[in-house]
Scaffold this motif. Structure first.
Motif, PDB file in Angstrom:
ATOM      1  N   ILE A 148     -30.891 -16.637 -23.517  1.00 24.50           N
ATOM      2  CA  ILE A 148     -30.952 -17.566 -22.387  1.00 24.50           C
ATOM      3  C   ILE A 148     -32.357 -17.508 -21.794  1.00 24.50           C
ATOM      4  CG2 ILE A 148     -30.096 -18.110 -20.079  1.00 24.50           C
ATOM      5  CD1 ILE A 148     -27.410 -16.984 -20.903  1.00 24.50           C
ATOM      6  N   CYS A 149     -33.014 -18.656 -21.744  1.00 24.18           N
ATOM      7  CA  CYS A 149     -34.380 -18.758 -21.209  1.00 24.18           C
ATOM      8  C   CYS A 149     -34.339 -19.623 -19.954  1.00 24.18           C
ATOM      9  CB  CYS A 149     -35.320 -19.393 -22.235  1.00 24.18           C
ATOM     10  SG  CYS A 149     -35.356 -18.549 -23.837  1.00 24.18           S
ATOM     11  N   THR A 150     -34.793 -19.094 -18.847  1.00 25.84           N
ATOM     12  CA  THR A 150     -34.801 -19.840 -17.591  1.00 25.84           C
ATOM     13  C   THR A 150     -36.216 -19.942 -17.046  1.00 25.84           C
ATOM     14  OG1 THR A 150     -34.375 -17.855 -16.270  1.00 25.84           O
ATOM     15  CG2 THR A 150     -32.465 -19.108 -16.999  1.00 25.84           C
ATOM     16  N   ALA A 151     -36.469 -21.040 -16.348  1.00 26.00           N
ATOM     17  CA  ALA A 151     -37.784 -21.262 -15.741  1.00 26.00           C
ATOM     18  C   ALA A 151     -37.645 -21.269 -14.225  1.00 26.00           C
ATOM     19  CB  ALA A 151     -38.371 -22.581 -16.215  1.00 26.00           C
ATOM     20  N   THR A 152     -38.538 -20.554 -13.561  1.00 28.96           N
ATOM     21  CA  THR A 152     -38.603 -20.527 -12.097  1.00 28.96           C
ATOM     22  C   THR A 152     -39.999 -20.952 -11.680  1.00 28.96           C
ATOM     23  OG1 THR A 152     -36.981 -18.735 -11.943  1.00 28.96           O
ATOM     24  CG2 THR A 152     -38.410 -19.098 -10.031  1.00 28.96           C
ATOM     25  N   ILE A 153     -40.068 -21.926 -10.781  1.00 32.04           N
ATOM     26  CA  ILE A 153     -41.357 -22.406 -10.274  1.00 32.04           C
ATOM     27  C   ILE A 153     -41.608 -21.790  -8.906  1.00 32.04           C
ATOM     28  CG2 ILE A 153     -42.734 -24.416  -9.620  1.00 32.04           C
ATOM     29  CD1 ILE A 153     -40.832 -26.075 -11.449  1.00 32.04           C
ATOM     30  N   GLU A 154     -42.768 -21.173  -8.737  1.00 33.96           N
ATOM     31  CA  GLU A 154     -43.149 -20.598  -7.447  1.00 33.96           C
ATOM     32  C   GLU A 154     -44.444 -21.235  -6.964  1.00 33.96           C
ATOM     33  OE1 GLU A 154     -41.268 -16.086  -7.716  1.00 33.96           O
ATOM     34  OE2 GLU A 154     -43.422 -16.365  -8.017  1.00 33.96           O
ATOM     35  N   ASP A 155     -44.497 -21.558  -5.690  1.00 34.24           N
ATOM     36  CA  ASP A 155     -45.700 -22.174  -5.117  1.00 34.24           C
ATOM     37  C   ASP A 155     -46.713 -21.114  -4.716  1.00 34.24           C
ATOM     38  OD1 ASP A 155     -44.968 -24.870  -5.423  1.00 34.24           O
ATOM     39  OD2 ASP A 155     -43.716 -24.772  -3.643  1.00 34.24           O
ATOM     40  N   LYS A 156     -46.991 -20.228  -5.629  1.00 34.37           N
ATOM     41  CA  LYS A 156     -47.994 -19.189  -5.420  1.00 34.37           C
ATOM     42  C   LYS A 156     -48.405 -18.668  -6.787  1.00 34.37           C
ATOM     43  CE  LYS A 156     -44.503 -15.546  -4.916  1.00 34.37           C
ATOM     44  NZ  LYS A 156     -43.976 -14.455  -4.053  1.00 34.37           N
ATOM     45  N   VAL A 157     -49.525 -17.967  -6.801  1.00 25.02           N
ATOM     46  CA  VAL A 157     -49.997 -17.361  -8.042  1.00 25.02           C
ATOM     47  C   VAL A 157     -50.195 -15.864  -7.812  1.00 25.02           C
ATOM     48  CG1 VAL A 157     -51.128 -19.436  -8.946  1.00 25.02           C
ATOM     49  CG2 VAL A 157     -52.404 -17.899  -7.420  1.00 25.02           C
ATOM     50  N   TYR A 161     -41.381 -26.524 -20.700  1.00 28.15           N
ATOM     51  CA  TYR A 161     -41.656 -27.964 -20.759  1.00 28.15           C
ATOM     52  C   TYR A 161     -40.834 -28.701 -19.702  1.00 28.15           C
ATOM     53  CZ  TYR A 161     -42.451 -32.629 -22.691  1.00 28.15           C
ATOM     54  OH  TYR A 161     -42.806 -33.945 -22.854  1.00 28.15           O
ATOM     55  N   MET A 162     -39.550 -28.370 -19.623  1.00 25.86           N
ATOM     56  CA  MET A 162     -38.689 -29.053 -18.651  1.00 25.86           C
ATOM     57  C   MET A 162     -39.143 -28.772 -17.220  1.00 25.86           C
ATOM     58  SD  MET A 162     -34.810 -28.995 -20.214  1.00 25.86           S
ATOM     59  CE  MET A 162     -34.634 -27.213 -20.157  1.00 25.86           C
ATOM     60  N   ALA A 163     -39.600 -27.549 -16.953  1.00 25.79           N
ATOM     61  CA  ALA A 163     -40.095 -27.228 -15.612  1.00 25.79           C
ATOM     62  C   ALA A 163     -41.350 -28.036 -15.285  1.00 25.79           C
ATOM     63  CB  ALA A 163     -40.382 -25.730 -15.508  1.00 25.79           C
ATOM     64  N   CYS A 164     -42.246 -28.151 -16.260  1.00 20.55           N
ATOM     65  CA  CYS A 164     -43.467 -28.940 -16.043  1.00 20.55           C
ATOM     66  C   CYS A 164     -43.134 -30.419 -15.859  1.00 20.55           C
ATOM     67  CB  CYS A 164     -44.427 -28.752 -17.213  1.00 20.55           C
ATOM     68  SG  CYS A 164     -45.175 -27.108 -17.309  1.00 20.55           S
ATOM     69  N   ARG A 165     -42.189 -30.900 -16.614  1.00 16.92           N
ATOM     70  CA  ARG A 165     -41.767 -32.302 -16.483  1.00 16.92           C
ATOM     71  C   ARG A 165     -41.138 -32.543 -15.113  1.00 16.92           C
ATOM     72  NH1 ARG A 165     -38.023 -34.418 -21.248  1.00 16.92           N
ATOM     73  NH2 ARG A 165     -36.519 -33.038 -20.214  1.00 16.92           N
ATOM     74  N   ARG A 166     -40.402 -31.554 -14.604  1.00 13.20           N
ATOM     75  CA  ARG A 166     -39.817 -31.657 -13.259  1.00 13.20           C
ATOM     76  C   ARG A 166     -40.917 -31.803 -12.206  1.00 13.20           C
ATOM     77  NH1 ARG A 166     -35.060 -29.956 -10.712  1.00 13.20           N
ATOM     78  NH2 ARG A 166     -34.266 -29.259 -12.743  1.00 13.20           N
ATOM     79  N   MET A 225     -28.018 -22.535 -16.863  1.00 13.38           N
ATOM     80  CA  MET A 225     -28.091 -21.782 -15.615  1.00 13.38           C
ATOM     81  C   MET A 225     -28.256 -22.787 -14.471  1.00 13.38           C
ATOM     82  SD  MET A 225     -27.763 -18.686 -16.738  1.00 13.38           S
ATOM     83  CE  MET A 225     -28.273 -17.614 -15.404  1.00 13.38           C
ATOM     84  N   LYS A 226     -27.219 -23.001 -13.725  1.00 14.33           N
ATOM     85  CA  LYS A 226     -27.206 -24.096 -12.751  1.00 14.33           C
ATOM     86  C   LYS A 226     -28.127 -23.861 -11.557  1.00 14.33           C
ATOM     87  CE  LYS A 226     -24.237 -26.174 -15.299  1.00 14.33           C
ATOM     88  NZ  LYS A 226     -24.705 -27.273 -16.178  1.00 14.33           N
ATOM     89  N   ASN A 227     -28.488 -22.616 -11.273  1.00 13.57           N
ATOM     90  CA  ASN A 227     -29.297 -22.329 -10.089  1.00 13.57           C
ATOM     91  C   ASN A 227     -30.790 -22.252 -10.373  1.00 13.57           C
ATOM     92  OD1 ASN A 227     -27.116 -22.170  -8.261  1.00 13.57           O
ATOM     93  ND2 ASN A 227     -26.634 -20.104  -9.001  1.00 13.57           N
ATOM     94  N   SER A 228     -31.173 -22.295 -11.638  1.00 15.61           N
ATOM     95  CA  SER A 228     -32.598 -22.243 -11.965  1.00 15.61           C
ATOM     96  C   SER A 228     -33.153 -23.664 -12.055  1.00 15.61           C
ATOM     97  CB  SER A 228     -32.823 -21.516 -13.296  1.00 15.61           C
ATOM     98  OG  SER A 228     -32.364 -22.315 -14.371  1.00 15.61           O
ATOM     99  N   ILE A 283     -45.152 -20.393 -13.051  1.00 12.94           N
ATOM    100  CA  ILE A 283     -43.867 -20.603 -13.709  1.00 12.94           C
ATOM    101  C   ILE A 283     -43.496 -19.302 -14.412  1.00 12.94           C
ATOM    102  CG2 ILE A 283     -42.555 -21.905 -15.410  1.00 12.94           C
ATOM    103  CD1 ILE A 283     -44.376 -24.276 -14.914  1.00 12.94           C
ATOM    104  N   ILE A 284     -42.346 -18.767 -14.056  1.00 15.74           N
ATOM    105  CA  ILE A 284     -41.845 -17.533 -14.656  1.00 15.74           C
ATOM    106  C   ILE A 284     -40.745 -17.899 -15.648  1.00 15.74           C
ATOM    107  CG2 ILE A 284     -40.781 -15.284 -14.255  1.00 15.74           C
ATOM    108  CD1 ILE A 284     -41.800 -15.532 -11.331  1.00 15.74           C
ATOM    109  N   ILE A 285     -40.885 -17.440 -16.879  1.00 15.59           N
ATOM    110  CA  ILE A 285     -39.866 -17.652 -17.897  1.00 15.59           C
ATOM    111  C   ILE A 285     -39.117 -16.340 -18.101  1.00 15.59           C
ATOM    112  CG2 ILE A 285     -39.402 -18.366 -20.271  1.00 15.59           C
ATOM    113  CD1 ILE A 285     -40.598 -20.589 -18.535  1.00 15.59           C
ATOM    114  N   ASP A 286     -37.825 -16.328 -17.757  1.00 16.44           N
ATOM    115  CA  ASP A 286     -36.980 -15.164 -17.976  1.00 16.44           C
ATOM    116  C   ASP A 286     -36.207 -15.347 -19.276  1.00 16.44           C
ATOM    117  OD1 ASP A 286     -37.102 -13.274 -15.606  1.00 16.44           O
ATOM    118  OD2 ASP A 286     -36.776 -15.178 -14.580  1.00 16.44           O
ATOM    119  N   CYS A 287     -36.303 -14.359 -20.159  1.00 12.50           N
ATOM    120  CA  CYS A 287     -35.635 -14.416 -21.452  1.00 12.50           C
ATOM    121  C   CYS A 287     -34.636 -13.263 -21.541  1.00 12.50           C
ATOM    122  CB  CYS A 287     -36.649 -14.321 -22.590  1.00 12.50           C
ATOM    123  SG  CYS A 287     -37.904 -15.631 -22.558  1.00 12.50           S
TER     124      CYS A 287
END
Length: 239
Positions: free
Chosen positions: A38-47, A138-143, A21-24, A112-116
Protein backbone atom coordinates in the motif's frame (compact mmCIF):
# COMPACT_ATOMS: atom_id res chain seq x y z
CA UNK A 1 10.73 -23.08 -17.06
CA UNK A 2 10.49 -21.38 -13.67
CA UNK A 3 8.81 -22.74 -10.57
CA UNK A 4 5.66 -20.71 -11.26
CA UNK A 5 5.66 -21.50 -14.98
CA UNK A 6 6.74 -18.05 -16.19
CA UNK A 7 9.21 -17.45 -19.00
CA UNK A 8 12.48 -15.80 -17.98
CA UNK A 9 11.31 -12.41 -19.34
CA UNK A 10 7.81 -12.35 -17.83
CA UNK A 11 6.53 -10.33 -14.90
CA UNK A 12 4.22 -11.80 -12.34
CA UNK A 13 0.57 -10.64 -12.65
CA UNK A 14 0.37 -6.92 -11.85
CA UNK A 15 -2.67 -4.96 -10.67
CA UNK A 16 -3.43 -1.65 -8.97
CA UNK A 17 -6.21 -0.70 -6.55
CA UNK A 18 -6.47 3.08 -6.31
CA UNK A 19 -7.66 5.28 -3.43
CA UNK A 20 -7.63 2.36 -0.98
CA UNK A 21 -6.79 4.70 1.92
CA UNK A 22 -9.72 7.08 2.25
CA UNK A 23 -8.00 9.57 4.58
CA UNK A 24 -4.86 10.16 2.53
CA UNK A 25 -4.59 12.60 -0.36
CA UNK A 26 -3.97 9.74 -2.78
CA UNK A 27 -3.14 6.06 -2.50
CA UNK A 28 -2.46 2.90 -4.44
CA UNK A 29 -2.24 -0.77 -3.52
CA UNK A 30 0.10 -2.43 -5.99
CA UNK A 31 0.00 -6.19 -6.36
CA UNK A 32 2.82 -7.96 -8.17
CA UNK A 33 2.22 -11.66 -7.76
CA UNK A 34 2.02 -12.27 -4.02
CA UNK A 35 3.86 -9.06 -3.15
CA UNK A 36 1.32 -6.41 -2.13
CA UNK A 37 2.25 -2.89 -1.03
CA UNK A 38 0.00 0.00 0.00
CA UNK A 39 1.50 3.32 -1.14
CA UNK A 40 0.01 6.55 0.18
CA UNK A 41 0.83 10.17 -0.59
CA UNK A 42 0.67 13.00 1.96
CA UNK A 43 1.06 16.63 0.91
CA UNK A 44 2.52 19.05 3.46
CA UNK A 45 2.77 22.81 3.00
CA UNK A 46 6.30 22.86 4.33
CA UNK A 47 9.71 21.50 3.47
CA UNK A 48 12.48 19.99 5.62
CA UNK A 49 14.72 22.52 7.35
CA UNK A 50 17.61 21.90 4.94
CA UNK A 51 15.33 22.92 2.03
CA UNK A 52 13.98 26.17 3.49
CA UNK A 53 14.52 29.26 1.38
CA UNK A 54 15.42 27.32 -1.77
CA UNK A 55 12.00 27.94 -3.38
CA UNK A 56 11.46 24.33 -4.29
CA UNK A 57 9.84 21.27 -2.82
CA UNK A 58 10.83 17.81 -1.67
CA UNK A 59 9.74 14.21 -2.11
CA UNK A 60 10.60 11.65 0.54
CA UNK A 61 9.46 8.16 1.56
CA UNK A 62 8.97 5.86 4.50
CA UNK A 63 8.87 2.06 4.23
CA UNK A 64 7.73 -0.68 6.56
CA UNK A 65 6.76 -4.33 6.57
CA UNK A 66 3.67 -5.37 8.51
CA UNK A 67 4.37 -8.07 11.09
CA UNK A 68 2.74 -10.95 9.21
CA UNK A 69 3.52 -9.92 5.65
CA UNK A 70 6.05 -12.77 5.65
CA UNK A 71 6.01 -16.45 6.59
CA UNK A 72 7.49 -15.54 9.97
CA UNK A 73 6.50 -12.51 12.02
CA UNK A 74 8.48 -9.33 11.36
CA UNK A 75 8.71 -7.36 14.65
CA UNK A 76 7.48 -3.78 14.48
CA UNK A 77 10.56 -1.60 14.41
CA UNK A 78 9.18 0.99 16.80
CA UNK A 79 9.00 -1.74 19.44
CA UNK A 80 12.79 -2.00 19.20
CA UNK A 81 13.19 1.81 19.31
CA UNK A 82 15.30 1.70 16.16
CA UNK A 83 15.02 1.55 12.39
CA UNK A 84 17.03 -1.22 10.77
CA UNK A 85 19.73 -0.47 8.24
CA UNK A 86 17.69 -2.34 5.63
CA UNK A 87 14.63 -0.15 6.21
CA UNK A 88 16.68 3.05 6.08
CA UNK A 89 18.37 1.97 2.87
CA UNK A 90 15.08 1.06 1.19
CA UNK A 91 13.20 4.22 2.12
CA UNK A 92 16.12 6.37 0.98
CA UNK A 93 16.12 4.46 -2.31
CA UNK A 94 12.39 5.05 -2.78
CA UNK A 95 12.68 8.75 -1.94
CA UNK A 96 15.64 9.59 -4.14
CA UNK A 97 14.36 7.65 -7.15
CA UNK A 98 10.90 9.21 -6.97
CA UNK A 99 12.49 12.66 -6.75
CA UNK A 100 13.79 11.95 -10.26
CA UNK A 101 10.16 11.96 -11.41
CA UNK A 102 9.46 15.52 -10.24
CA UNK A 103 10.61 19.04 -11.04
CA UNK A 104 11.03 20.19 -7.44
CA UNK A 105 10.94 23.85 -8.43
CA UNK A 106 7.49 23.43 -10.00
CA UNK A 107 6.34 21.69 -6.81
CA UNK A 108 6.92 24.86 -4.81
CA UNK A 109 7.82 24.93 -1.14
CA UNK A 110 5.87 21.83 -0.14
CA UNK A 111 6.69 18.23 0.60
CA UNK A 112 5.11 15.00 -0.62
CA UNK A 113 5.66 11.99 1.63
CA UNK A 114 5.17 8.54 0.12
CA UNK A 115 4.46 5.85 2.73
CA UNK A 116 5.02 2.29 1.52
CA UNK A 117 3.61 -0.46 3.74
CA UNK A 118 4.19 -4.06 2.72
CA UNK A 119 1.13 -6.16 3.57
CA UNK A 120 2.29 -9.32 1.77
CA UNK A 121 5.90 -10.07 0.83
CA UNK A 122 7.10 -12.49 -1.84
CA UNK A 123 10.19 -10.77 -3.23
CA UNK A 124 10.64 -7.36 -4.83
CA UNK A 125 9.06 -5.25 -2.10
CA UNK A 126 11.33 -2.27 -2.73
CA UNK A 127 10.75 -2.30 -6.48
CA UNK A 128 7.00 -2.66 -6.01
CA UNK A 129 7.12 0.28 -3.57
CA UNK A 130 8.79 2.48 -6.17
CA UNK A 131 6.42 1.42 -8.96
CA UNK A 132 3.31 1.89 -6.82
CA UNK A 133 4.77 4.95 -5.13
CA UNK A 134 5.05 6.66 -8.51
CA UNK A 135 1.30 6.28 -9.01
CA UNK A 136 0.50 7.79 -5.60
CA UNK A 137 3.00 10.60 -6.28
CA UNK A 138 1.53 11.35 -9.71
CA UNK A 139 -2.01 11.49 -8.35
CA UNK A 140 -0.90 13.83 -5.54
CA UNK A 141 0.79 16.16 -8.04
CA UNK A 142 -2.27 16.07 -10.28
CA UNK A 143 -4.42 16.98 -7.25
CA UNK A 144 -2.25 20.07 -6.65
CA UNK A 145 -2.89 21.19 -10.22
CA UNK A 146 -6.65 20.56 -9.99
CA UNK A 147 -6.83 22.61 -6.81
CA UNK A 148 -4.91 25.46 -8.46
CA UNK A 149 -2.09 25.20 -5.92
CA UNK A 150 0.57 24.67 -8.59
CA UNK A 151 0.19 26.01 -12.16
CA UNK A 152 1.41 22.97 -14.07
CA UNK A 153 2.00 19.29 -13.41
CA UNK A 154 5.44 18.93 -11.74
CA UNK A 155 5.87 15.28 -12.85
CA UNK A 156 8.49 15.21 -15.59
CA UNK A 157 9.35 11.51 -15.85
CA UNK A 158 7.62 8.18 -15.41
CA UNK A 159 9.47 5.86 -13.02
CA UNK A 160 9.19 2.12 -12.40
CA UNK A 161 11.42 -0.52 -10.86
CA UNK A 162 11.91 -4.27 -11.13
CA UNK A 163 14.14 -6.97 -9.73
CA UNK A 164 16.29 -9.34 -11.78
CA UNK A 165 18.71 -12.10 -10.89
CA UNK A 166 20.95 -14.90 -12.08
CA UNK A 167 19.70 -18.33 -11.03
CA UNK A 168 21.70 -21.39 -12.04
CA UNK A 169 23.37 -19.34 -14.76
CA UNK A 170 20.14 -17.96 -16.22
CA UNK A 171 19.01 -14.33 -16.05
CA UNK A 172 15.45 -13.97 -14.70
CA UNK A 173 13.02 -11.06 -14.49
CA UNK A 174 10.95 -10.24 -11.37
CA UNK A 175 12.13 -12.78 -8.83
CA UNK A 176 9.88 -14.36 -6.24
CA UNK A 177 11.24 -14.82 -2.72
CA UNK A 178 12.15 -18.46 -3.40
CA UNK A 179 14.07 -17.47 -6.53
CA UNK A 180 15.71 -14.53 -4.80
CA UNK A 181 17.02 -16.51 -1.81
CA UNK A 182 18.69 -19.06 -4.11
CA UNK A 183 19.99 -16.59 -6.72
CA UNK A 184 23.68 -16.25 -7.52
CA UNK A 185 23.11 -12.56 -8.32
CA UNK A 186 20.42 -10.25 -6.95
CA UNK A 187 19.74 -6.96 -8.74
CA UNK A 188 17.24 -4.10 -8.70
CA UNK A 189 16.77 -1.66 -11.57
CA UNK A 190 15.00 1.70 -11.35
CA UNK A 191 14.29 3.02 -14.83
CA UNK A 192 12.61 6.12 -16.22
CA UNK A 193 10.67 6.35 -19.44
CA UNK A 194 12.74 6.39 -22.64
CA UNK A 195 15.06 3.88 -20.90
CA UNK A 196 16.59 6.49 -18.58
CA UNK A 197 18.64 4.66 -15.95
CA UNK A 198 17.98 6.03 -12.47
CA UNK A 199 19.56 3.48 -10.15
CA UNK A 200 21.05 -0.02 -10.40
CA UNK A 201 21.73 -2.21 -7.38
CA UNK A 202 23.47 -5.52 -8.08
CA UNK A 203 25.19 -7.91 -5.72
CA UNK A 204 26.88 -11.27 -6.19
CA UNK A 205 25.85 -13.84 -3.60
CA UNK A 206 29.18 -15.65 -3.30
CA UNK A 207 29.81 -15.98 -7.03
CA UNK A 208 30.98 -13.08 -9.17
CA UNK A 209 29.07 -12.18 -12.32
CA UNK A 210 30.17 -10.92 -15.72
CA UNK A 211 29.44 -7.73 -17.64
CA UNK A 212 27.51 -9.89 -20.09
CA UNK A 213 25.26 -11.16 -17.30
CA UNK A 214 24.71 -7.61 -16.05
CA UNK A 215 23.61 -6.58 -19.55
CA UNK A 216 21.29 -9.59 -19.77
CA UNK A 217 19.61 -8.46 -16.57
CA UNK A 218 19.41 -4.87 -17.82
CA UNK A 219 17.73 -6.06 -21.02
CA UNK A 220 15.17 -7.96 -18.94
CA UNK A 221 14.64 -4.96 -16.66
CA UNK A 222 13.89 -2.76 -19.67
CA UNK A 223 11.34 -5.29 -20.90
CA UNK A 224 9.75 -5.39 -17.46
CA UNK A 225 9.63 -1.65 -16.84
CA UNK A 226 8.19 -1.05 -20.32
CA UNK A 227 5.26 -3.25 -19.31
CA UNK A 228 5.01 -1.54 -15.90
CA UNK A 229 4.90 1.89 -17.58
CA UNK A 230 1.97 0.72 -19.68
CA UNK A 231 0.11 -0.59 -16.64
CA UNK A 232 0.82 2.58 -14.63
CA UNK A 233 -0.57 4.71 -17.45
CA UNK A 234 -3.68 2.55 -17.71
CA UNK A 235 -4.28 2.78 -13.95
CA UNK A 236 -3.82 6.55 -13.88
CA UNK A 237 -6.20 7.02 -16.81
CA UNK A 238 -8.95 5.45 -14.70
CA UNK A 239 -8.23 7.41 -11.53
Amino acid sequence: MRRDGRAVDKLRPVSYDLTVMKNSEDSCCIKIGNTHVICTATIEDKVPSFMKGQRKGWVTAEYSMLPRCSTTRVPREHSKNTISGRTQEIQRLIGRTLRCAVNLTLLGERQIIIDCDVINADGGTRTASITGGYIALYMACRRLVKLGIVPTLPVVRQVAAVSCGICEGTALLDLTYDEDKDADVDANFVIGDQNALIEIQACAEGKAFSTSQLMQMLDLAQIGTKELFKLQTEALSLA
